[in-house]
Design a protein around this motif. Structure first.
Motif, PDB file in Angstrom:
ATOM      1  N   ILE A  18       0.829  -1.204   0.000  1.00 35.50           N
ATOM      2  CA  ILE A  18       0.000   0.000   0.000  1.00 35.50           C
ATOM      3  C   ILE A  18       0.865   1.257   0.000  1.00 35.50           C
ATOM      4  O   ILE A  18       0.573   2.232  -0.707  1.00 35.50           O
ATOM      5  N   LEU A  19       1.951   1.247   0.751  1.00 43.11           N
ATOM      6  CA  LEU A  19       2.848   2.410   0.766  1.00 43.11           C
ATOM      7  C   LEU A  19       3.481   2.617  -0.607  1.00 43.11           C
ATOM      8  O   LEU A  19       3.617   3.759  -1.068  1.00 43.11           O
ATOM      9  N   ASP A  20       3.857   1.525  -1.270  1.00 44.04           N
ATOM     10  CA  ASP A  20       4.438   1.645  -2.609  1.00 44.04           C
ATOM     11  C   ASP A  20       3.382   2.088  -3.619  1.00 44.04           C
ATOM     12  O   ASP A  20       3.686   2.822  -4.567  1.00 44.04           O
ATOM     13  N   TYR A  21       2.139   1.659  -3.415  1.00 42.99           N
ATOM     14  CA  TYR A  21       1.047   2.117  -4.282  1.00 42.99           C
ATOM     15  C   TYR A  21       0.844   3.619  -4.122  1.00 42.99           C
ATOM     16  O   TYR A  21       0.736   4.355  -5.120  1.00 42.99           O
ATOM     17  N   LEU A  22       0.816   4.087  -2.887  1.00 48.29           N
ATOM     18  CA  LEU A  22       0.643   5.516  -2.636  1.00 48.29           C
ATOM     19  C   LEU A  22       1.796   6.332  -3.211  1.00 48.29           C
ATOM     20  O   LEU A  22       1.616   7.470  -3.653  1.00 48.29           O
ATOM     21  N   SER A  23       2.983   5.752  -3.199  1.00 53.08           N
ATOM     22  CA  SER A  23       4.162   6.433  -3.753  1.00 53.08           C
ATOM     23  C   SER A  23       4.242   6.291  -5.262  1.00 53.08           C
ATOM     24  O   SER A  23       5.143   6.861  -5.891  1.00 53.08           O
ATOM     25  N   GLN A  24       3.317   5.509  -5.832  1.00 56.81           N
ATOM     26  CA  GLN A  24       3.275   5.238  -7.276  1.00 56.81           C
ATOM     27  C   GLN A  24       4.603   4.685  -7.776  1.00 56.81           C
ATOM     28  O   GLN A  24       5.119   5.088  -8.825  1.00 56.81           O
ATOM     29  N   LYS A  25       5.165   3.762  -7.018  1.00 52.11           N
ATOM     30  CA  LYS A  25       6.425   3.142  -7.431  1.00 52.11           C
ATOM     31  C   LYS A  25       6.217   2.329  -8.701  1.00 52.11           C
ATOM     32  O   LYS A  25       5.177   1.703  -8.908  1.00 52.11           O
ATOM     33  N   THR A  26       7.224   2.316  -9.529  1.00 50.60           N
ATOM     34  CA  THR A  26       7.140   1.660 -10.829  1.00 50.60           C
ATOM     35  C   THR A  26       6.765   0.192 -10.712  1.00 50.60           C
ATOM     36  O   THR A  26       6.003  -0.338 -11.541  1.00 50.60           O
ATOM     37  N   ASP A  27       7.252  -0.484  -9.678  1.00 47.56           N
ATOM     38  CA  ASP A  27       6.980  -1.917  -9.509  1.00 47.56           C
ATOM     39  C   ASP A  27       5.497  -2.220  -9.351  1.00 47.56           C
ATOM     40  O   ASP A  27       5.058  -3.345  -9.612  1.00 47.56           O
ATOM     41  N   VAL A  28       4.705  -1.244  -8.938  1.00 50.16           N
ATOM     42  CA  VAL A  28       3.286  -1.474  -8.666  1.00 50.16           C
ATOM     43  C   VAL A  28       2.398  -1.025  -9.831  1.00 50.16           C
ATOM     44  O   VAL A  28       1.221  -1.357  -9.879  1.00 50.16           O
ATOM     45  N   HIS A  29       2.943  -0.288 -10.787  1.00 52.61           N
ATOM     46  CA  HIS A  29       2.139   0.264 -11.884  1.00 52.61           C
ATOM     47  C   HIS A  29       1.360  -0.804 -12.640  1.00 52.61           C
ATOM     48  O   HIS A  29       0.231  -0.564 -13.094  1.00 52.61           O
ATOM     49  N   LYS A  30       1.935  -1.995 -12.790  1.00 53.85           N
ATOM     50  CA  LYS A  30       1.295  -3.037 -13.604  1.00 53.85           C
ATOM     51  C   LYS A  30       0.023  -3.591 -12.972  1.00 53.85           C
ATOM     52  O   LYS A  30      -0.726  -4.317 -13.629  1.00 53.85           O
ATOM     53  N   TYR A  31      -0.239  -3.241 -11.716  1.00 51.91           N
ATOM     54  CA  TYR A  31      -1.396  -3.793 -11.025  1.00 51.91           C
ATOM     55  C   TYR A  31      -2.632  -2.899 -11.091  1.00 51.91           C
ATOM     56  O   TYR A  31      -3.674  -3.241 -10.527  1.00 51.91           O
ATOM     57  N   TYR A  32      -2.532  -1.763 -11.759  1.00 50.74           N
ATOM     58  CA  TYR A  32      -3.696  -0.879 -11.906  1.00 50.74           C
ATOM     59  C   TYR A  32      -3.577  -0.096 -13.198  1.00 50.74           C
ATOM     60  O   TYR A  32      -2.505  -0.024 -13.814  1.00 50.74           O
ATOM     61  N   LEU A 342     -22.656  -1.513 -11.768  1.00 48.08           N
ATOM     62  CA  LEU A 342     -22.602  -0.085 -11.423  1.00 48.08           C
ATOM     63  C   LEU A 342     -21.808   0.704 -12.458  1.00 48.08           C
ATOM     64  O   LEU A 342     -20.796   0.224 -12.959  1.00 48.08           O
ATOM     65  N   PRO A 343     -22.226   1.956 -12.738  1.00 51.70           N
ATOM     66  CA  PRO A 343     -21.425   2.834 -13.600  1.00 51.70           C
ATOM     67  C   PRO A 343     -20.298   3.458 -12.759  1.00 51.70           C
ATOM     68  O   PRO A 343     -20.223   4.674 -12.583  1.00 51.70           O
ATOM     69  N   ASN A 344     -19.424   2.614 -12.262  1.00 52.99           N
ATOM     70  CA  ASN A 344     -18.488   3.027 -11.219  1.00 52.99           C
ATOM     71  C   ASN A 344     -17.156   3.507 -11.780  1.00 52.99           C
ATOM     72  O   ASN A 344     -16.610   2.933 -12.726  1.00 52.99           O
ATOM     73  N   LEU A 345     -16.615   4.544 -11.154  1.00 55.04           N
ATOM     74  CA  LEU A 345     -15.314   5.087 -11.538  1.00 55.04           C
ATOM     75  C   LEU A 345     -14.210   4.695 -10.570  1.00 55.04           C
ATOM     76  O   LEU A 345     -13.074   4.474 -10.974  1.00 55.04           O
ATOM     77  N   CYS A 346     -14.562   4.622  -9.285  1.00 56.27           N
ATOM     78  CA  CYS A 346     -13.537   4.485  -8.259  1.00 56.27           C
ATOM     79  C   CYS A 346     -14.062   3.658  -7.101  1.00 56.27           C
ATOM     80  O   CYS A 346     -15.206   3.850  -6.661  1.00 56.27           O
ATOM     81  N   TYR A 347     -13.232   2.735  -6.622  1.00 57.03           N
ATOM     82  CA  TYR A 347     -13.567   2.009  -5.406  1.00 57.03           C
ATOM     83  C   TYR A 347     -12.705   2.541  -4.267  1.00 57.03           C
ATOM     84  O   TYR A 347     -11.483   2.678  -4.410  1.00 57.03           O
ATOM     85  N   ILE A 348     -13.337   2.815  -3.138  1.00 57.57           N
ATOM     86  CA  ILE A 348     -12.644   3.332  -1.963  1.00 57.57           C
ATOM     87  C   ILE A 348     -12.644   2.268  -0.886  1.00 57.57           C
ATOM     88  O   ILE A 348     -13.695   1.748  -0.505  1.00 57.57           O
ATOM     89  N   GLY A 349     -11.466   1.909  -0.400  1.00 55.46           N
ATOM     90  CA  GLY A 349     -11.377   0.875   0.622  1.00 55.46           C
ATOM     91  C   GLY A 349     -10.154   1.048   1.496  1.00 55.46           C
ATOM     92  O   GLY A 349      -9.327   1.941   1.280  1.00 55.46           O
ATOM     93  N   GLY A 350     -10.044   0.181   2.481  1.00 57.53           N
ATOM     94  CA  GLY A 350      -8.882   0.174   3.346  1.00 57.53           C
ATOM     95  C   GLY A 350      -7.702  -0.520   2.684  1.00 57.53           C
ATOM     96  O   GLY A 350      -7.814  -1.027   1.563  1.00 57.53           O
ATOM     97  N   GLY A 351      -6.587  -0.580   3.393  1.00 59.92           N
ATOM     98  CA  GLY A 351      -5.391  -1.168   2.821  1.00 59.92           C
ATOM     99  C   GLY A 351      -5.570  -2.613   2.416  1.00 59.92           C
ATOM    100  O   GLY A 351      -5.108  -3.029   1.341  1.00 59.92           O
ATOM    101  N   GLY A 352      -6.245  -3.405   3.254  1.00 55.84           N
ATOM    102  CA  GLY A 352      -6.475  -4.806   2.930  1.00 55.84           C
ATOM    103  C   GLY A 352      -7.326  -4.981   1.691  1.00 55.84           C
ATOM    104  O   GLY A 352      -7.062  -5.846   0.848  1.00 55.84           O
ATOM    105  N   GLU A 353      -8.349  -4.149   1.548  1.00 57.23           N
ATOM    106  CA  GLU A 353      -9.218  -4.222   0.378  1.00 57.23           C
ATOM    107  C   GLU A 353      -8.465  -3.865  -0.902  1.00 57.23           C
ATOM    108  O   GLU A 353      -8.553  -4.574  -1.913  1.00 57.23           O
ATOM    109  N   LEU A 354      -7.724  -2.764  -0.859  1.00 58.26           N
ATOM    110  CA  LEU A 354      -6.979  -2.372  -2.053  1.00 58.26           C
ATOM    111  C   LEU A 354      -5.968  -3.434  -2.438  1.00 58.26           C
ATOM    112  O   LEU A 354      -5.696  -3.654  -3.627  1.00 58.26           O
ATOM    113  N   ALA A 355      -5.407  -4.129  -1.448  1.00 54.04           N
ATOM    114  CA  ALA A 355      -4.419  -5.174  -1.723  1.00 54.04           C
ATOM    115  C   ALA A 355      -5.026  -6.289  -2.573  1.00 54.04           C
ATOM    116  O   ALA A 355      -4.375  -6.783  -3.501  1.00 54.04           O
ATOM    117  N   TYR A 356      -6.274  -6.691  -2.292  1.00 53.86           N
ATOM    118  CA  TYR A 356      -6.830  -7.762  -3.133  1.00 53.86           C
ATOM    119  C   TYR A 356      -7.352  -7.221  -4.460  1.00 53.86           C
ATOM    120  O   TYR A 356      -7.335  -7.932  -5.471  1.00 53.86           O
TER     121      TYR A 356
END
Length: 537
Positions: A18-32, A342-356
């Motif tokens: 989650i910290l690397d996601y928030l920092s937008q590290k290159t290693d995590v880009h492929k997951y979103y 749903l015509p959804n744009l964004c899901y908001i969740g906690g760290g555990g949710e975003l991880a899955y």
């Protein structure tokens, strides 16, 4: 109301993924696909708009109108439901279990984050409408996770006698047995206008509704109806019909497992913890009495631990088409189901949710469903003005508040002590002295190297022991300061955990009343990637 913040990394409560996601590290880009920055929402809108039909919108609106048929709603919520039928309306969604009386405090933070993001998007894109949605996890069957809440350090637990608890979807469960919880809650919450409101809220939600789904809808609506929140129960036959093609792909081709396995391997190799491991079939078979996994063996389908229930492939597909409401997605498929209906744009969740969610991008791609933006919900610590003054008097920074208690106390004792109880320099000198002895042994007799090492370890341990004894003695000498530090942290971090994961909102509503939720709405910005400290006067 004063507020402060620290970075999520400084809290020590968030995973490296989650910290690397928030920092937008290159290693995590492929997951979103897109990071939830305000400038990226235009492309997300266009992608979702192209994939979400008017027919789907009408199905969604009719389902919501049916679910709200006997609920008193605000004009804002009614207008939001109606607008979902229009092609220029999109949702921001958060989800949560049907925890008793909302469960932990972060239930509020999730919904506030969704509401506030829709406001920000409307300001940026006035030509579109944005609706905050609370997805009720009515199909979850883990009763032990939702049958309690904590108030003032006490646990209020729902002792449910029906054997269905823990076996079928919690949304089906009756509210039987909650009179006892209400009585205990009423005695604990005290008196006054705000306490009276909370008692009435609990009573109307749980004692005047027959099942947990209706009770939770009433509760969330009462708390957030003024902000236009739309509450959705996806356990609806007409909505499940929209999911039939994807459920069929799961039953016949196991698409979710096939398309997440590579991602899970990559996450493991990168040193990240995998949040969810998919099964070969990620669907449950759901009835009023049970929710059990569907298993395929040699072309036939079974319900886990119910070997008498069996279908051939053709019979399984026929059952799906005739009774889609009986097919319940698990945690791996639920995100896809959400984005399908749903015509959804964004899901908001906690760290555990975003991880899955970050495990699922390739699965969404295989099913040709747009992958939503993923936003970490707001997190906050609520303190009183008196607690803030105590913290300042004890010279504890906001960052230090999040230390483990023994670390915080040791640091403060060292700082306020009139003697130096840090033997780091002595240890460094000792290591240097022994380096000379190593050199000497190397030149004379190498068999002495082991003896030198043993003596070094012994003396370093001796210094550690002496340092700990002196620190312990100084703690006794400064026991009043130590007690004040511990009491303050215990009050703000109940059970040594984040306040938002332990305390129930009612504890704060009883203290601050109707000002609580508006204050959260005002001070929690979902696009501000910091952990908030809010001081209530």
């Amino acid at each position: 109301m004063p507020s402060d913040c620290i970075s999520y990394s400084e809290t020590n409560y968030f995973t490296s993924l989650i910290l690397d996601y928030l920092s937008q590290k290159t290693d995590v880009h492929k997951y979103y696909n897109r990071y939830p920055e305000i400038g990226n929402f235009r492309d997300q809108i266009e992608e979702k708009k192209a994939s979400f039909s008017s027919e789907k919108r009408q199905v969604l609106v009719k389902a919501l109108q049916k679910q709200y048929d006997n609920v008193e709603i605000s004009d804002a919520t009614a207008e939001n439901i109606k607008s979902l039928g229009e092609d220029n309306t999109f949702t921001v969604t958060t989800g949560h279990q049907l925890n008793l009386f909302t469960g932990p405090l972060y239930f509020l933070y999730k919904i506030v984050s969704a509401i506030n993001l829709t406001k920000i998007l409307k300001e940026k894109h006035p030509e579109y409408n944005f609706v905050p949605v609370y997805w009720m996890a009515t199909e979850d069957h883990d009763f032990e996770e939702i049958n309690f809440f904590n108030l003032k350090g006490k646990k209020f637990k729902w002792n449910y006698a029906d054997k269905k608890a823990g076996k079928t979807a919690v949304g089906f469960l009756s509210t039987e047995g909650l009179q006892e919880v209400f009585n205990l809650f009423s005695a604990e919450i005290g008196v006054g206008k705000d306490a009276a409101f909370l008692k009435e809220l609990f009573e109307k939600a749980y004692l005047q509704h027959n099942n947990l789904t209706d009770a939770t809808r009433y509760l969330a609506n009462e708390l957030f109806k003024d902000y236009g929140l739309v509450i959705l129960d996806a356990q609806e036959k007409e909505l499940k019909k929209e999911f039939i093609p994807y459920a069929k792909n799961e039953l016949l081709d196991q698409l979710s497992h096939k398309n997440t396995s590579k991602t899970l391997d990559e996450l493991n190799k990168s040193g990240y913890t995998v949040q969810v491991n998919p099964r070969e079939i990620n669907l449950f078979y759901l009835t009023e009495d049970y929710r059990e996994r569907i298993i395929e063996r040699e072309g036939n389908y079974f319900v886990h631990e119910r070997e008498d229930i069996k279908w051939s492939r053709e019979e399984m597909i026929r059952e799906l088409e005739e009774n889609p409401e009986r097919f319940s997605p698990n945690v791996v498929m639920r995100p896809l189901y959400e984005e399908v209906i749903l015509p959804n744009l964004c899901y908001i969740g906690g760290g555990g949710e975003l991880a899955y969610w970050l495990e699922l991008k390739e699965y969404f791609k295989a099913e040709n469903v747009p992958f939503p933006m993923l936003l970490l919900r707001n997190s906050a610590l609520i303190q009183t003005e008196k607690q803030q003054k105590k913290r300042e008097k004890l010279d504890i920074s906001n960052k230090e508040l999040f230390l483990k208690q023994h670390e915080l106390i040791n640091r403060k004792v060292r700082k306020i002590s009139n003697i130096d109880i840090d033997f780091s320099s002595q240890k460094e000198q000792l290591v240097q002295q022994f380096q000379q002895m190593y050199d000497l042994a190397e030149k004379t007799d190498k068999t002495f190297l082991g003896a030198v090492k043993a003596q070094e370890v012994k003396q370093l341990k001796g210094l550690d022991h002496l340092e700990k004894r002196l620190l312990k003695a100084q703690k006794r000498k400064l026991k009043d300061e130590v007690a004040r530090i511990a009491n303050l942290q215990n009050a703000l971090f109940p059970n040594g955990a984040l306040q938002e994961r332990q305390a129930n909102f009612s504890e704060f509503y009883a203290e601050y009343g109707q000002a609580l939720i508006p204050a959260l709405i005002e001070h929690l910005n979902p696009l501000d990637e910091n952990f908030k400290i809010l001081t209530f006067e």
